[in-house]
Design an enzyme around this catalytic site. Sequence first.
Site, PDB file in Angstrom:
ATOM      1  N   GLY A   1       2.865  -4.413   9.017  1.00  0.00           N
ATOM      2  CA  GLY A   1       2.885  -2.963   9.206  1.00  0.00           C
ATOM      3  C   GLY A   1       1.689  -2.234   8.642  1.00  0.00           C
ATOM      4  O   GLY A   1       1.822  -1.117   8.147  1.00  0.00           O
TER       5      GLY A   1
ATOM      6  N   ASP B   1       6.148   4.805  -1.295  1.00  0.00           N
ATOM      7  CA  ASP B   1       7.487   5.379  -1.120  1.00  0.00           C
ATOM      8  C   ASP B   1       8.586   4.733  -1.962  1.00  0.00           C
ATOM      9  O   ASP B   1       9.723   5.226  -1.994  1.00  0.00           O
ATOM     10  CB  ASP B   1       7.879   5.351   0.379  1.00  0.00           C
ATOM     11  CG  ASP B   1       7.827   3.942   0.986  1.00  0.00           C
ATOM     12  OD1 ASP B   1       8.023   2.956   0.255  1.00  0.00           O
ATOM     13  OD2 ASP B   1       7.606   3.839   2.212  1.00  0.00           O
TER      14      ASP B   1
ATOM     15  N   ASN C   1       3.334  -6.890  13.370  1.00  0.00           N
ATOM     16  CA  ASN C   1       2.907  -5.547  13.787  1.00  0.00           C
ATOM     17  C   ASN C   1       3.076  -5.459  15.303  1.00  0.00           C
ATOM     18  O   ASN C   1       2.605  -6.342  16.016  1.00  0.00           O
ATOM     19  CB  ASN C   1       1.421  -5.340  13.401  1.00  0.00           C
ATOM     20  CG  ASN C   1       1.003  -3.883  13.463  1.00  0.00           C
ATOM     21  OD1 ASN C   1       1.370  -3.161  14.390  1.00  0.00           O
ATOM     22  ND2 ASN C   1       0.232  -3.455  12.483  1.00  0.00           N
TER      23      ASN C   1
ATOM     24  N   SER D   1      -2.470  -1.169   9.544  1.00  0.00           N
ATOM     25  CA  SER D   1      -3.516  -1.166  10.570  1.00  0.00           C
ATOM     26  C   SER D   1      -4.731  -1.964  10.120  1.00  0.00           C
ATOM     27  O   SER D   1      -5.597  -2.290  10.925  1.00  0.00           O
ATOM     28  CB  SER D   1      -3.923   0.268  10.905  1.00  0.00           C
ATOM     29  OG  SER D   1      -4.339   0.923   9.715  1.00  0.00           O
TER      30      SER D   1
ATOM     31  N   GLN E   1       0.849  -1.198   0.000  1.00  0.00           N
ATOM     32  CA  GLN E   1       0.000   0.000   0.000  1.00  0.00           C
ATOM     33  C   GLN E   1       0.880   1.241   0.000  1.00  0.00           C
ATOM     34  O   GLN E   1       0.384   2.357  -0.103  1.00  0.00           O
ATOM     35  CB  GLN E   1      -0.879   0.013   1.259  1.00  0.00           C
ATOM     36  CG  GLN E   1      -1.814  -1.167   1.387  1.00  0.00           C
ATOM     37  CD  GLN E   1      -2.439  -1.231   2.776  1.00  0.00           C
ATOM     38  OE1 GLN E   1      -3.432  -0.581   3.052  1.00  0.00           O
ATOM     39  NE2 GLN E   1      -1.843  -2.013   3.663  1.00  0.00           N
TER      40      GLN E   1
ATOM     41  N   HIS F   1      -1.602   1.525  -4.089  1.00  0.00           N
ATOM     42  CA  HIS F   1      -2.001   2.925  -3.891  1.00  0.00           C
ATOM     43  C   HIS F   1      -1.128   3.901  -4.669  1.00  0.00           C
ATOM     44  O   HIS F   1      -1.041   5.070  -4.320  1.00  0.00           O
ATOM     45  CB  HIS F   1      -1.997   3.277  -2.391  1.00  0.00           C
ATOM     46  CG  HIS F   1      -3.055   2.552  -1.614  1.00  0.00           C
ATOM     47  ND1 HIS F   1      -3.056   2.462  -0.234  1.00  0.00           N
ATOM     48  CD2 HIS F   1      -4.162   1.890  -2.024  1.00  0.00           C
ATOM     49  CE1 HIS F   1      -4.114   1.774   0.164  1.00  0.00           C
ATOM     50  NE2 HIS F   1      -4.795   1.404  -0.901  1.00  0.00           N
TER      51      HIS F   1
ATOM     52  N   CYS G   1      -0.094  19.637 -17.127  1.00  0.00           N
ATOM     53  CA  CYS G   1       0.019  18.477 -18.006  1.00  0.00           C
ATOM     54  C   CYS G   1       0.565  18.946 -19.359  1.00  0.00           C
ATOM     55  O   CYS G   1      -0.001  19.868 -19.962  1.00  0.00           O
ATOM     56  CB  CYS G   1      -1.350  17.833 -18.181  1.00  0.00           C
ATOM     57  SG  CYS G   1      -1.361  16.547 -19.439  1.00  0.00           S
TER      58      CYS G   1
END
Length: 259
Positions: A190, A107, A216, A192, A104, A122, A150
């Site tokens: 990691g 980075d 987690n 939720s 998700q 994502h 753009c």
Amino acid sequence: MAPIEIPNAVIDALRHARHIAVLTGAGVSAESGVPTFRDAQTGLWSKFNPQELATREAFARNPKVVWEWYAYRRARVEHVAPNAGHYALAEMEKRVAQFTLITQNIDGLHERAGSRNIIELHGNIRRAKCFAEDVPVARWIDDGQIPPRCPRCGAYLRPDVVWFGEMLPPSALDAAFRAAQTCDVFFSIGTSGVVEPAASLPFLALRNGAVVIEVNPDATPFSASATLHLAAPSGIALPRVVECAWTADVRWNTARESG
Ligand code: BJW
């Protein structure tokens, strides 16, 4: 912290797995210095309102603020490095016939750690797309306009990430569901587990007979259902998983070959 115990049955499942699928969330990058979203003290949503930054409506209302928030986060991500958890997953990929890493995170740290078969649910903060036509834009002219325009149609560019209320990229979502349905072992790391549709993936894997391991430090809505919950930071737990499942074996083989 108590030593991380991994039951023999789980080690066996890992060693015999033909397909391992992994879902990661912000927690896997926390030890690299990237803030999570929902951690009470340090999470992004403890300081910023998602409705004002991570929705289409927010961008339409205030494109400059939203673009600059992502530009700030993009710069921050460029100055951090993958951690031991990212590297352990890249190592795991080398030891199994099929490996699917569903993230998700936007980075790009898994790729930088050497993971190859990555599904980005994502999006990715390094990319941009046209706000009007939803077309990815490889390069844009940085002439000081914020947001930049753009090059094709002149509309605003936006970060190529998935905001609340937006559909996930259909091919990524299909591939993620397929991996959860067909893997032998599934890791949920990691996250939720509150944001759909990603949150459904561990449950789907479980229903399809996979061994499901959650990593987690905190409990999540999935923890009680997991085959195994490793309550530790992923930068500590994942190298330990790889060591228990494979490295001991490799050392033993090497010793046997050279002896
Ligand atoms: C550690 C650690 C360490 C700390 N080691 N762990 C069904 C029911 C209800 C609602 C919905 C539903 N279906 C869809 C929705 C709406 C919505 C949703 O789920 N809302 C819920 C919040 C209620 N979903 C959507 O809108 C999605 N779109 C969609 O489904 O389209 C169709 C549709 C739309 C509307 C209605 C119905 C259908 C899109 C979701 C997009 C999410 N976007 C974001 C922002 C991305 C861009 C950006 O970065 O700005 O994605 S929000 C944010 O949350 C980000 C994350 O990827 C995502 C998940 O967060 P994550 O990764 O789990 O982070 P945290 O912070 O929550 O958790 C971190 C965890 O790590 C914690 O548990 C820590 O304990 C742990 N941790 N240190 C290991 N060292």
